[in-house]
Design an enzyme around this catalytic site. Structure first.
Site, PDB file in Angstrom:
ATOM      1  N   HIS A 471      37.573  43.928  22.971  1.00  0.00           N
ATOM      2  CA  HIS A 471      36.304  44.493  22.504  1.00  0.00           C
ATOM      3  C   HIS A 471      36.091  44.162  21.013  1.00  0.00           C
ATOM      4  O   HIS A 471      35.063  43.604  20.639  1.00  0.00           O
ATOM      5  CB  HIS A 471      36.321  46.010  22.717  1.00  0.00           C
ATOM      6  CG  HIS A 471      35.083  46.713  22.247  1.00  0.00           C
ATOM      7  ND1 HIS A 471      34.097  47.129  23.106  1.00  0.00           N
ATOM      8  CD2 HIS A 471      34.658  47.060  21.010  1.00  0.00           C
ATOM      9  CE1 HIS A 471      33.126  47.700  22.413  1.00  0.00           C
ATOM     10  NE2 HIS A 471      33.434  47.673  21.139  1.00  0.00           N
ATOM     11  N   GLU A 472      37.067  44.496  20.208  1.00  0.00           N
ATOM     12  CA  GLU A 472      36.918  44.256  18.765  1.00  0.00           C
ATOM     13  C   GLU A 472      36.849  42.753  18.471  1.00  0.00           C
ATOM     14  O   GLU A 472      36.132  42.327  17.571  1.00  0.00           O
ATOM     15  CB  GLU A 472      38.054  44.912  17.976  1.00  0.00           C
ATOM     16  CG  GLU A 472      38.115  46.436  18.098  1.00  0.00           C
ATOM     17  CD  GLU A 472      36.791  47.142  17.821  1.00  0.00           C
ATOM     18  OE1 GLU A 472      35.980  46.617  17.032  1.00  0.00           O
ATOM     19  OE2 GLU A 472      36.556  48.213  18.405  1.00  0.00           O
ATOM     20  N   HIS A 475      33.312  41.663  18.799  1.00  0.00           N
ATOM     21  CA  HIS A 475      32.542  41.892  17.568  1.00  0.00           C
ATOM     22  C   HIS A 475      32.889  40.805  16.549  1.00  0.00           C
ATOM     23  O   HIS A 475      32.024  40.300  15.840  1.00  0.00           O
ATOM     24  CB  HIS A 475      32.885  43.256  16.960  1.00  0.00           C
ATOM     25  CG  HIS A 475      32.265  44.423  17.667  1.00  0.00           C
ATOM     26  ND1 HIS A 475      30.920  44.529  17.890  1.00  0.00           N
ATOM     27  CD2 HIS A 475      32.816  45.550  18.187  1.00  0.00           C
ATOM     28  CE1 HIS A 475      30.673  45.673  18.520  1.00  0.00           C
ATOM     29  NE2 HIS A 475      31.801  46.306  18.719  1.00  0.00           N
ATOM     30  N   HIS A 478      31.127  37.584  17.247  1.00  0.00           N
ATOM     31  CA  HIS A 478      29.717  37.700  16.884  1.00  0.00           C
ATOM     32  C   HIS A 478      29.543  37.410  15.380  1.00  0.00           C
ATOM     33  O   HIS A 478      28.602  36.740  14.961  1.00  0.00           O
ATOM     34  CB  HIS A 478      29.247  39.123  17.203  1.00  0.00           C
ATOM     35  CG  HIS A 478      27.776  39.267  17.429  1.00  0.00           C
ATOM     36  ND1 HIS A 478      27.197  40.482  17.710  1.00  0.00           N
ATOM     37  CD2 HIS A 478      26.762  38.376  17.416  1.00  0.00           C
ATOM     38  CE1 HIS A 478      25.892  40.313  17.867  1.00  0.00           C
ATOM     39  NE2 HIS A 478      25.604  39.047  17.686  1.00  0.00           N
TER      40      HIS A 478
HETATM   41 ZN    ZN Z   1      32.093  48.197  19.586  1.00  0.00          ZN
END
Ligand code: ZN
Length: 682
Positions: A471-472, A475, A478
């Site tokens: 998940h991290e 980010h 991105h």
């Molecule tokens: Zn998040």
């Protein structure tokens, strides 16, 4: 002395990577004072400049300023979070208010607002690139939402409302905290506590001891409340604690802690502020900066999801009721039985432990798997690199593009330790920006709090921890894979709040992909991959009661959206009436009449989620639907990965998230993939 601190100040050196081997707490104040001092001079100069504003002589200068301040401050706030010390904390706390004040002034500066309008109306505007135009539009929007366009008298009222709202929100949270803290339930006899696990009992015993009492103390704080609701065989005890929890900060407790009047005032003030800005209601204001375009679009979305999810929620509920009646002798399932019966049912259906799974996820194998996925779908290369770090356990990596050029770099700080803030997050160290003279490649901080290796045994992660890391890292991608040259909309900057979780939740999907997982696992002792049977159990457990959970999220989201939209805060209906109405439509689990959920819904009354709670589901839909294109084309399809990169990750905030999504997916998002991923298909 001061002079020295400036010329040698590593926080003011913007030539390359942060110098974590040199930064000291004593550098913070001189650096921030210098940056803000120069910043004020610049704002004065820009505000009073008689030349017509252009991108280069105006907007770009503001970008320089923001870039420098955030590059310096991100090092300070990062170190404060991960290697906290009394000196650093003091420096951090001393400088944070200065920054807050600086940005508050900047956002209220009418001269700058006028300059942005002038730039927007000028001939040169058409010659700006798309990212530059987006930055100007965002600035104008934010000034407008901050009340910059109001006439003087209305501006004063708008400001007074904002101040009152922040006081009321703080009070809402305080009341909730005070009622939570004031409650304690002491139990003297162990036979009343059957079923509660030993660690929870020990904590309760410790808590009693701290109050100089014998026996066990239970409170409404989650780590004490939840185990009792989940495990206590004593139904009366569960009811007592549930009732106390569900009526916090309401008319059933101390009158000075009742949030009911605050809810009414907050709603009225939000409506008034919205109308001053020319909107019909606060929901419209909230959506002005989000991907969702209108309140009706959000409520339609939630209702469509509800229609599809409800049969599955009903099925979950029937299963629970049948199990409670047949196995536990509970004929009538009450609100305080739900967590308890669910836990029993879950244990029976999916008996496996985190410990068992953890054996298969040693750190190196997981990292290798994560990088492998990244390399395969994006055609990049991730390799270890060197940089000054803040702790010996921190590793540094670089991402190299297909052409051999540096794309970005990241720090990985995985283990929990003293003086490190809990949780997991991604933060920006350097944001991509290209000017005539320089190219700054992006750098990210990736921080987790996993268990450190014990002795010579490598660290092992639970499956949840692996998901957190993906998940991290999403980010991070991105931020790192952006191709935007302009600072203000580069990477995650300027991305709508309800779309920012798309890449992060997208990456989580790979942790549920058998082909990926098989290669990402290796048993600590036997070296075997994760067995398929265990994997199937993990997937089934993930979707346990997915229907009920979805309906619960929809209930909260619909309530929030209507409360800030069509609901009349001056009318005769109360927030409590509204939630009952929403429950009539969507609730599968009906709480008792005396449940006062709105009084403790701090997300929307004290946090930043007002008319935004739907974002959780919204972003899940986006990420699931984006991932479904990989499912169609092969989950490790490089061609699809390349498209995800160029249409979504590369674009950052330079265009609306919906445009990016459609460009990638070929159509607008649909809810089907999410339902399928949650096992909700007929
Ligand atoms: Zn998040």
């Amino acid at each position: 002395m001061i002079q020295n601190l400036l010329s040698d100040n590593p926080l003011l050196d913007f030539s390359g990577l942060p110098k974590f081997d040199q930064v000291q707490a004593s550098h913070v104040t001189p650096a921030i004072d210098k940056l803000l001092g120069d910043g004020r001079v610049l704002l004065q100069k820009l505000g009073t400049d008689s030349h017509p504003p252009t991108w280069d002589n105006f907007a770009s200068r503001l970008e320089d300023l923001e870039e420098h301040i955030s590059r310096a401050w991100s090092q300070v706030s990062h170190m404060n979070a991960v290697v906290n010390s009394p000196e650093l904390r003091e420096a951090y706390n001393a400088n944070l208010p200065k920054l807050t004040a600086f940005y508050a002034d900047l956002s209220q500066d009418e001269r700058l607002y006028a300059k942005f309008r002038e730039l927007r109306a000028s001939k040169t505007y058409a010659s700006l690139n798309a990212a530059q135009r987006k930055i100007v539009e965002n600035e104008l929007r934010d000034f407008r939402l901050g009340g910059a366009e109001l006439p003087q008298d209305k501006k004063a009222r708008f400001k007074a409302i904002q101040e009152e709202l922040s006081t009321l929100s703080a009070k809402f949270e305080e009341n909730l905290l005070d009622t939570t803290n004031a409650y304690a339930l002491f139990i003297d006899h162990a036979d009343q506590l059957k079923g509660i696990p030993p660690d929870a009992l020990e904590a309760a015993q410790q808590a009693a001891k701290q109050d100089a009492k014998s026996g066990w103390k239970f409170t409404l704080h989650f780590p004490s409340y939840m185990p009792l609701l989940q495990y206590a065989d004593n139904r009366g005890l569960r009811e007592t604690l549930y009732r106390a929890y569900a009526t916090r900060a309401s008319e059933f407790g101390q009158p000075q802690w009742d949030n009911t009047p605050l809810i009414a005032s907050i709603l009225k003030l939000r409506r008034e502020a919205a109308q001053l800005l020319g909107y019909a209601n606060y929901a419209e204001v909230s959506l002005a900066t989000k991907m969702a375009q209108a309140p009706a679009q959000v409520t339609d979305f939630l209702q469509t999801l509800a229609v599809r999810a409800k049969p599955f929620a009903q099925r979950d509920m029937q299963e629970l009721q049948a199990y409670a009646a047949d196995q536990l002798g509970l004929k009538e399932l009450q609100a305080w039985d739900i967590a308890y019966v669910s836990e029993k049912l879950r244990e029976e259906k999916y008996a496996f432990s985190d410990q068992e799974v953890k054996q298969y996820f040693p750190e190196q194998q997981v990292l290798h798997g994560l990088f492998k996925v990244t390399e395969t779908i994006f055609g990049v290369h991730v390799r270890p690199s060197q940089a000054p770090v803040w702790h010996k356990d921190v590793n540094f990596y670089e991402i190299i593009g297909r052409d051999g050029n540096l794309v970005g770099q990241f720090y990985l700080d995985l283990y929990a330790r003293n003086n490190k803030r809990g949780g997991a997050w991604m933060d920006e160290a350097i944001t991509r920006r290209k000017t005539l003279q320089t190219l700054a490649t992006p750098v990210a901080f990736l921080t987790c709090n996993f268990s450190a290796p014990m002795g010579d045994k490598p660290a092992q992660f639970t499956h949840d921890e692996v998901i957190t890391m993906f998940h991290e890292f999403g980010h991070g991608l991105h931020h790192l894979l952006t191709k935007v040259d302009e600072y203000g909309v580069s990477g995650i900057k300027g991305v709508e709040w309800d779309a920012v979780e798309l890449p992060s939740q997208f990456m989580e999907n790979f942790c549920w992909e058998w082909e990926v997982l098989r290669h990402m696992t290796r048993h600590a002792e036997t070296g075997a991959h994760l067995p398929r049977a265990l994997f199937d159990k993990m997937v089934a457990a993930k979707n346990f009661q997915a229907g009920m959970q979805t309906m619960r999220q929809i209930e909260f989201s619909l309530f929030d959206m209507r409360l800030h939209g069509e609901f009349d805060p001056y009318g005769r209906q109360t927030a409590l009436d509204l939630i009952e109405q929403v429950r009539d439509e969507v609730a599968v689990v009906r709480p008792p009449k005396w449940n006062r959920f709105p009084n403790n819904f701090s997300h929307i009354f004290a946090g930043g989620y007002a008319a935004g709670y739907y974002s959780y589901k919204w972003a899940e839909v986006l990420s699931a639907d984006a991932y479904s294109l990989f499912e169609e084309n092969g989950v490790l399809s490089e061609e699809t990965g390349h498209r995800f990169w160029s249409e979504i990750l590369a674009q950052g905030g330079s265009r609306p998230a919906l445009e990016s999504f459609v460009a990638f997916r070929g159509r607008e998002p649909t809810i089907d993939a999410l339902l399928r991923h949650n096992g909700m298909t007929a």
